[in-house]
Every structure is written in C-alpha cells, then in structure tokens.
Design a protein around this motif. Structure first.
Motif, PDB file in Angstrom:
ATOM      1  N   PHE A 277       0.824  -1.212   0.000  1.00  0.00           N
ATOM      2  CA  PHE A 277       0.000   0.000   0.000  1.00  0.00           C
ATOM      3  C   PHE A 277       0.858   1.262   0.000  1.00  0.00           C
ATOM      4  O   PHE A 277       0.436   2.306  -0.477  1.00  0.00           O
ATOM      5  CB  PHE A 277      -0.958   0.005   1.199  1.00  0.00           C
ATOM      6  CG  PHE A 277      -2.168  -0.842   0.989  1.00  0.00           C
ATOM      7  CD1 PHE A 277      -3.161  -0.465   0.104  1.00  0.00           C
ATOM      8  CD2 PHE A 277      -2.307  -2.040   1.661  1.00  0.00           C
ATOM      9  CE1 PHE A 277      -4.281  -1.251  -0.108  1.00  0.00           C
ATOM     10  CE2 PHE A 277      -3.419  -2.838   1.466  1.00  0.00           C
ATOM     11  CZ  PHE A 277      -4.410  -2.444   0.575  1.00  0.00           C
TER      12      PHE A 277
ATOM     13  N   TYR B 226       1.977   1.419  -3.893  1.00  0.00           N
ATOM     14  CA  TYR B 226       0.965   1.551  -4.951  1.00  0.00           C
ATOM     15  C   TYR B 226      -0.278   2.255  -4.419  1.00  0.00           C
ATOM     16  O   TYR B 226      -0.717   1.999  -3.303  1.00  0.00           O
ATOM     17  CB  TYR B 226       0.579   0.170  -5.487  1.00  0.00           C
ATOM     18  CG  TYR B 226       1.750  -0.626  -6.009  1.00  0.00           C
ATOM     19  CD1 TYR B 226       2.282  -0.365  -7.266  1.00  0.00           C
ATOM     20  CD2 TYR B 226       2.326  -1.630  -5.236  1.00  0.00           C
ATOM     21  CE1 TYR B 226       3.361  -1.093  -7.743  1.00  0.00           C
ATOM     22  CE2 TYR B 226       3.412  -2.362  -5.709  1.00  0.00           C
ATOM     23  CZ  TYR B 226       3.920  -2.086  -6.963  1.00  0.00           C
ATOM     24  OH  TYR B 226       4.987  -2.800  -7.430  1.00  0.00           O
ATOM     25  N   ASP B 227      -0.878   3.098  -5.256  1.00  0.00           N
ATOM     26  CA  ASP B 227      -2.069   3.853  -4.854  1.00  0.00           C
ATOM     27  C   ASP B 227      -3.381   3.174  -5.220  1.00  0.00           C
ATOM     28  O   ASP B 227      -4.420   3.527  -4.702  1.00  0.00           O
ATOM     29  CB  ASP B 227      -2.067   5.242  -5.514  1.00  0.00           C
ATOM     30  CG  ASP B 227      -0.942   6.111  -5.001  1.00  0.00           C
ATOM     31  OD1 ASP B 227      -0.537   5.939  -3.836  1.00  0.00           O
ATOM     32  OD2 ASP B 227      -0.464   6.958  -5.779  1.00  0.00           O
ATOM     33  N   ASP B 228      -3.365   2.229  -6.141  1.00  0.00           N
ATOM     34  CA  ASP B 228      -4.606   1.701  -6.693  1.00  0.00           C
ATOM     35  C   ASP B 228      -4.870   0.240  -6.343  1.00  0.00           C
ATOM     36  O   ASP B 228      -5.475  -0.490  -7.113  1.00  0.00           O
ATOM     37  CB  ASP B 228      -4.628   1.885  -8.206  1.00  0.00           C
ATOM     38  CG  ASP B 228      -3.444   1.202  -8.892  1.00  0.00           C
ATOM     39  OD1 ASP B 228      -2.547   0.694  -8.186  1.00  0.00           O
ATOM     40  OD2 ASP B 228      -3.425   1.181 -10.136  1.00  0.00           O
ATOM     41  N   LEU B 229      -4.438  -0.193  -5.179  1.00  0.00           N
ATOM     42  CA  LEU B 229      -4.680  -1.583  -4.776  1.00  0.00           C
ATOM     43  C   LEU B 229      -6.071  -1.753  -4.189  1.00  0.00           C
ATOM     44  O   LEU B 229      -6.634  -0.837  -3.597  1.00  0.00           O
ATOM     45  CB  LEU B 229      -3.653  -2.026  -3.728  1.00  0.00           C
ATOM     46  CG  LEU B 229      -2.215  -2.138  -4.195  1.00  0.00           C
ATOM     47  CD1 LEU B 229      -1.334  -2.606  -3.044  1.00  0.00           C
ATOM     48  CD2 LEU B 229      -2.087  -3.089  -5.365  1.00  0.00           C
ATOM     49  N   MET B 230      -6.602  -2.945  -4.377  1.00  0.00           N
ATOM     50  CA  MET B 230      -7.885  -3.293  -3.783  1.00  0.00           C
ATOM     51  C   MET B 230      -7.699  -4.631  -3.081  1.00  0.00           C
ATOM     52  O   MET B 230      -7.127  -5.560  -3.647  1.00  0.00           O
ATOM     53  CB  MET B 230      -8.959  -3.409  -4.870  1.00  0.00           C
ATOM     54  CG  MET B 230     -10.316  -3.768  -4.330  1.00  0.00           C
ATOM     55  SD  MET B 230     -11.616  -3.703  -5.584  1.00  0.00           S
ATOM     56  CE  MET B 230     -11.198  -5.069  -6.634  1.00  0.00           C
TER      57      MET B 230
END
Length: 155
Positions: free
Chosen positions: A3, A6-10
């Motif tokens: 996290f 990276y900014d776009d993890l789900m």
C-alpha cells in the motif's frame, strides 16, 4: 508495504463460508433479470468448479435480481457469492458465460436461447429458479497414455 508503494490496490476480505455460483441473464431489451441458476460449489481447483450441486433460495434470487437490475447489467452474467451465517455476499461479477454453465444447461436453463430471442427483437419471459435443486455436476480431467507401436495412427 504494498500500500505504501501503490495507490490503486484493492483488497478483498477473506470469505470463510459456503461458496455459490450464479448464472444470470438480464434481458437486453427490457433490462429485467429473466433467469437465475445457482449452484453450490463443492470442489474447486485452480479457480474452476469441479463439483457443484444445483441450489435454490428465494432470498438469494431476490438479492441477485435487485443487484443486477440496479447496476444496469445486460446479457449473460457469471457471479460468485458467499454465504456467511445467514447473509449472502457478492464477491465477483463477470459479464460472460461461466465455466460451469453446462450445469445450468443440463438442468434446463437455456441461456443461449434467451440471447437468440433478444437478437431477434423478442423479450424473454421470467424463468428465475425454474430448474431442479439437488442435481450434481462433476468435471474430470483425464490423461490416457497408450502404446501405439502396433497400431496405425491416422493423421
């Protein structure tokens, strides 16, 4: 750590419950859900359902119908659902025929017929849950190895 990089993890919560698969059809002309087939997944391998049994629950049918119509889906949908306690959770929605679709077809749910009807400009009637519960599907992968030295091989 991921996290921070990276900014776009789900991240999906681990679902520890009974897993179901739903094959759903939303009429392309009316936007109404016209068909739902649900199977309980008994055995999975590499993301594929190897063994399942057809299953019915009016509460689940109502939830699926409301969800797909509110989201504006149309055509064929493959869904993964978990039941934890008395609550159903939708974990995945794919706009396609699922790999376990033959189970629905053999139980009498004919999605290709609904697609063809729509392509002819005809609306589909509601057939949600019109199949027998308790019908089992099992998939097998087999390998056969034979000595072909004394056999003519036709190519």
């Amino acid at each position: 750590v991921l996290f921070q990089r990276y900014d776009d993890l789900m991240v999906q919560e681990y679902m520890d419950g009974t897993e179901y698969g739903a094959d759903v059809y939303v009429d392309m002309l009316t936007g109404r859900c016209t068909s739902i087939f649900v199977k309980e997944k008994i055995k999975m391998r590499a993301g594929e359902t190897d063994k399942s049994v057809s299953f019915k629950d009016e509460k689940l049918f109502a939830m699926i119908e409301k969800f797909v119509e509110k989201c504006g889906f149309c055509g064929m949908i493959d869904m993964d659902i978990f039941k934890i306690g008395d609550t159903y959770y939708i974990s995945e929605v794919n706009p396609r025929f699922g790999g376990g679709y033959p189970h629905a077809y053999e139980c009498g749910v004919n999605f290709p017929q609904q697609v063809i009807r729509n392509l002819k400009g005809e609306e589909n009637r509601d057939s949600i849950g019109r199949y027998r519960a308790g019908i089992c599907m099992m998939k097998y992968n087999e390998i056969a190895i034979r000595d072909m030295n004394d056999t003519e091989i036709i190519r």
